[in-house]
Scaffold this motif. Structure first.
Motif, PDB file in Angstrom:
ATOM      1  N   PRO A 246      -6.167  -2.167  15.641  1.00 36.27           N
ATOM      2  CA  PRO A 246      -7.007  -0.978  15.448  1.00 36.27           C
ATOM      3  C   PRO A 246      -6.312   0.320  15.869  1.00 36.27           C
ATOM      4  N   THR A 247      -5.606   0.278  16.989  1.00 32.97           N
ATOM      5  CA  THR A 247      -4.921   1.485  17.472  1.00 32.97           C
ATOM      6  C   THR A 247      -3.763   1.879  16.570  1.00 32.97           C
ATOM      7  N   SER A 248      -2.918   0.904  16.218  1.00 34.57           N
ATOM      8  CA  SER A 248      -1.761   1.211  15.374  1.00 34.57           C
ATOM      9  C   SER A 248      -2.194   1.661  13.982  1.00 34.57           C
ATOM     10  N   THR A 249      -3.307   1.099  13.487  1.00 31.53           N
ATOM     11  CA  THR A 249      -3.817   1.509  12.173  1.00 31.53           C
ATOM     12  C   THR A 249      -4.201   2.983  12.185  1.00 31.53           C
ATOM     13  N   LEU A 250      -4.907   3.409  13.238  1.00 29.49           N
ATOM     14  CA  LEU A 250      -5.311   4.811  13.348  1.00 29.49           C
ATOM     15  C   LEU A 250      -4.091   5.714  13.486  1.00 29.49           C
ATOM     16  N   VAL A 251      -3.141   5.300  14.318  1.00 32.60           N
ATOM     17  CA  VAL A 251      -1.932   6.107  14.535  1.00 32.60           C
ATOM     18  C   VAL A 251      -1.136   6.253  13.246  1.00 32.60           C
ATOM     19  N   LEU A 252      -0.969   5.163  12.509  1.00 32.68           N
ATOM     20  CA  LEU A 252      -0.209   5.207  11.256  1.00 32.68           C
ATOM     21  C   LEU A 252      -0.923   6.051  10.207  1.00 32.68           C
ATOM     22  N   PHE A 253      -2.249   5.934  10.144  1.00 28.45           N
ATOM     23  CA  PHE A 253      -3.025   6.723   9.194  1.00 28.45           C
ATOM     24  C   PHE A 253      -2.869   8.217   9.480  1.00 28.45           C
ATOM     25  N   LEU A 254      -3.033   8.616  10.739  1.00 31.27           N
ATOM     26  CA  LEU A 254      -2.907  10.028  11.112  1.00 31.27           C
ATOM     27  C   LEU A 254      -1.466  10.524  10.944  1.00 31.27           C
ATOM     28  N   SER A 255      -0.496   9.644  11.182  1.00 35.71           N
ATOM     29  CA  SER A 255       0.907  10.019  10.973  1.00 35.71           C
ATOM     30  C   SER A 255       1.181  10.285   9.507  1.00 35.71           C
ATOM     31  N   GLY A 256       0.611   9.443   8.624  1.00 32.63           N
ATOM     32  CA  GLY A 256       0.755   9.669   7.187  1.00 32.63           C
ATOM     33  C   GLY A 256       0.127  10.974   6.765  1.00 32.63           C
ATOM     34  N   TRP A 257      -1.031  11.314   7.350  1.00 37.47           N
ATOM     35  CA  TRP A 257      -1.706  12.578   7.064  1.00 37.47           C
ATOM     36  C   TRP A 257      -0.817  13.754   7.470  1.00 37.47           C
ATOM     37  N   ALA A 258      -0.284  13.705   8.689  1.00 36.90           N
ATOM     38  CA  ALA A 258       0.578  14.789   9.180  1.00 36.90           C
ATOM     39  C   ALA A 258       1.827  14.924   8.315  1.00 36.90           C
TER      40      ALA A 258
ATOM     41  N   ALA B  31       8.027   3.510   9.154  1.00 38.96           N
ATOM     42  CA  ALA B  31       7.825   3.802   7.733  1.00 38.96           C
ATOM     43  C   ALA B  31       8.987   3.302   6.887  1.00 38.96           C
ATOM     44  N   ILE B  32      10.216   3.577   7.335  1.00 38.65           N
ATOM     45  CA  ILE B  32      11.396   3.148   6.578  1.00 38.65           C
ATOM     46  C   ILE B  32      11.491   1.624   6.553  1.00 38.65           C
ATOM     47  N   SER B  33      11.223   0.983   7.673  1.00 35.99           N
ATOM     48  CA  SER B  33      11.281  -0.478   7.726  1.00 35.99           C
ATOM     49  C   SER B  33      10.220  -1.091   6.823  1.00 35.99           C
ATOM     50  N   ALA B  34       9.026  -0.479   6.784  1.00 35.56           N
ATOM     51  CA  ALA B  34       7.961  -0.990   5.914  1.00 35.56           C
ATOM     52  C   ALA B  34       8.373  -0.908   4.453  1.00 35.56           C
ATOM     53  N   LEU B  35       9.042   0.196   4.083  1.00 35.98           N
ATOM     54  CA  LEU B  35       9.518   0.350   2.709  1.00 35.98           C
ATOM     55  C   LEU B  35      10.631  -0.633   2.403  1.00 35.98           C
TER      56      LEU B  35
ATOM     57  N   PRO C 139       0.764  -4.087   4.191  1.00 31.05           N
ATOM     58  CA  PRO C 139      -0.310  -3.511   5.024  1.00 31.05           C
ATOM     59  C   PRO C 139       0.079  -2.179   5.667  1.00 31.05           C
ATOM     60  N   ILE C 140       1.293  -2.107   6.202  1.00 33.25           N
ATOM     61  CA  ILE C 140       1.757  -0.865   6.832  1.00 33.25           C
ATOM     62  C   ILE C 140       1.861   0.238   5.784  1.00 33.25           C
ATOM     63  N   MET C 141       2.397  -0.086   4.618  1.00 33.48           N
ATOM     64  CA  MET C 141       2.553   0.896   3.553  1.00 33.48           C
ATOM     65  C   MET C 141       1.198   1.425   3.089  1.00 33.48           C
ATOM     66  N   ILE C 142       0.197   0.545   3.006  1.00 36.33           N
ATOM     67  CA  ILE C 142      -1.130   0.964   2.536  1.00 36.33           C
ATOM     68  C   ILE C 142      -1.766   1.936   3.520  1.00 36.33           C
ATOM     69  N   VAL C 143      -1.684   1.627   4.823  1.00 27.62           N
ATOM     70  CA  VAL C 143      -2.311   2.490   5.832  1.00 27.62           C
ATOM     71  C   VAL C 143      -1.665   3.868   5.841  1.00 27.62           C
ATOM     72  N   ILE C 144      -0.337   3.908   5.870  1.00 24.09           N
ATOM     73  CA  ILE C 144       0.353   5.203   5.842  1.00 24.09           C
ATOM     74  C   ILE C 144       0.052   5.925   4.533  1.00 24.09           C
ATOM     75  N   GLY C 145       0.040   5.169   3.430  1.00 27.91           N
ATOM     76  CA  GLY C 145      -0.216   5.768   2.118  1.00 27.91           C
ATOM     77  C   GLY C 145      -1.587   6.401   2.009  1.00 27.91           C
ATOM     78  N   LEU C 146      -2.597   5.749   2.584  1.00 25.02           N
ATOM     79  CA  LEU C 146      -3.941   6.320   2.558  1.00 25.02           C
ATOM     80  C   LEU C 146      -3.996   7.634   3.334  1.00 25.02           C
ATOM     81  N   GLY C 147      -3.307   7.681   4.469  1.00 17.83           N
ATOM     82  CA  GLY C 147      -3.234   8.928   5.237  1.00 17.83           C
ATOM     83  C   GLY C 147      -2.536  10.025   4.458  1.00 17.83           C
ATOM     84  N   VAL C 148      -1.470   9.640   3.751  1.00 15.98           N
ATOM     85  CA  VAL C 148      -0.724  10.602   2.937  1.00 15.98           C
ATOM     86  C   VAL C 148      -1.608  11.161   1.828  1.00 15.98           C
TER      87      VAL C 148
END
Length: 274
Positions: free
Chosen positions: A143-155, A180-184, A190-199
């Protein structure tokens, strides 16, 4: 569908993989910045089909580039760091005459606009001395990492839209660049989706704000944008390369960047309401 946007997305995607280089700068270089903001902010309007026709090929080009070239960029930065950085410095410097023409600097800029430009450029340049946050790679979601990754993608997406500020650099400062680079590279869905939604959410909201500022306060906004572009040169400057082959490669890369910038710069600046 404007399929020629695939190559534009390709160029923007390449730049967004480099910490310190902005996709927004490349959009300005290609003469599509204002339309990019309009299309993103109008994605949920009645004319969404028209905007999809512009954005979808662009997204395809960027997406393919991010997935296919993340390892290439990692290789270039690891083995040819200085030449790679100097190539993008050439691109950035090469866009400045076009930006000055588009902003009508000679006729619209007053003393306080130059002061704003200088302050913004200095503040961004100073970020080069900020130590990145802990870059422990996140490979699974909590839950914590999901929120952090989402907000990081937004920023990061907000930074991508601002010429001069790199989304990758923001991720680097937040300690999320390696993740982010490792996920790509590893295709961690899952990591790509969370960051992508924030983006995506960040793109929609930030585009509306930037588009409003360009329409209502164009000259001041251009002063800020040019300041960001100038400051970004100092952010990615790798230092004077060693003499011999490294110096020659960096010099050639710088010249190539200038030539590419001149090649892609549109002959007429895109119209922005003054």
């Amino acid at each position: 569908m404007e399929w020629r946007n695939i190559y534009r997305g390709f160029l923007m995607g390449i730049s967004d993989l480099i910490p310190g280089v902005s996709g927004g700068t490349i959009a300005f270089l290609l003469g599509i910045y204002d339309r990019l903001l309009t299309s993103i902010s109008g994605l949920f309007s009645k004319e969404w089909k028209k905007h999809i026709g512009f954005l979808f090929p662009l997204a395809v080009g960027m997406g393919l580039t991010l997935v296919l070239f993340s390892r290439v960029i990692k290789f270039l930065l690891a083995n040819y760091f200085a030449p790679t950085q100097f190539f993008f410095i050439g691109l950035i410097i090469g866009i400045l005459p076009f930006m000055a023409k588009q902003a009508k600097v000679k006729t619209t800029f007053k003393f306080h606009h130059y002061i704003v430009l200088l302050i913004v450029g200095v503040l961004l340049a100073m970020t080069a001395f900020i130590s990145p946050a802990d870059s422990t790679v996140i490979t699974s979601l909590t839950p914590t990492s999901t929120l952090v990754l989402f907000l990081s993608g937004w920023a990061a997406s907000t930074a991508m839209l601002l010429p001069g500020i790199s989304g990758s650099f923001v991720l680097l400062l937040l300690g999320m660049y390696s993740t982010a680079i490792s996920a790509l590279s590893d295709f961690n869905i899952p990591i790509m989706i969370v960051i992508g939604l924030g983006v995506i959410l960040g793109f929609v909201i930030s585009s509306k704000i930037i588009h409003f500022l360009l329409n209502q306060h164009a000259t001041l906004t251009f002063a800020i944008i040019i300041g960001l572009i100038v400051g970004s040169v100092f952010v990615i400057y790798p230092g004077i390369p060693e003499s011999g082959t490294p110096f020659l490669m960096s010099s050639v890369a710088l010249i190539m960047g200038l030539l590419v910038s001149n090649l892609f710069s549109p002959p007429e600046a895109e119209s922005v309401k003054k």
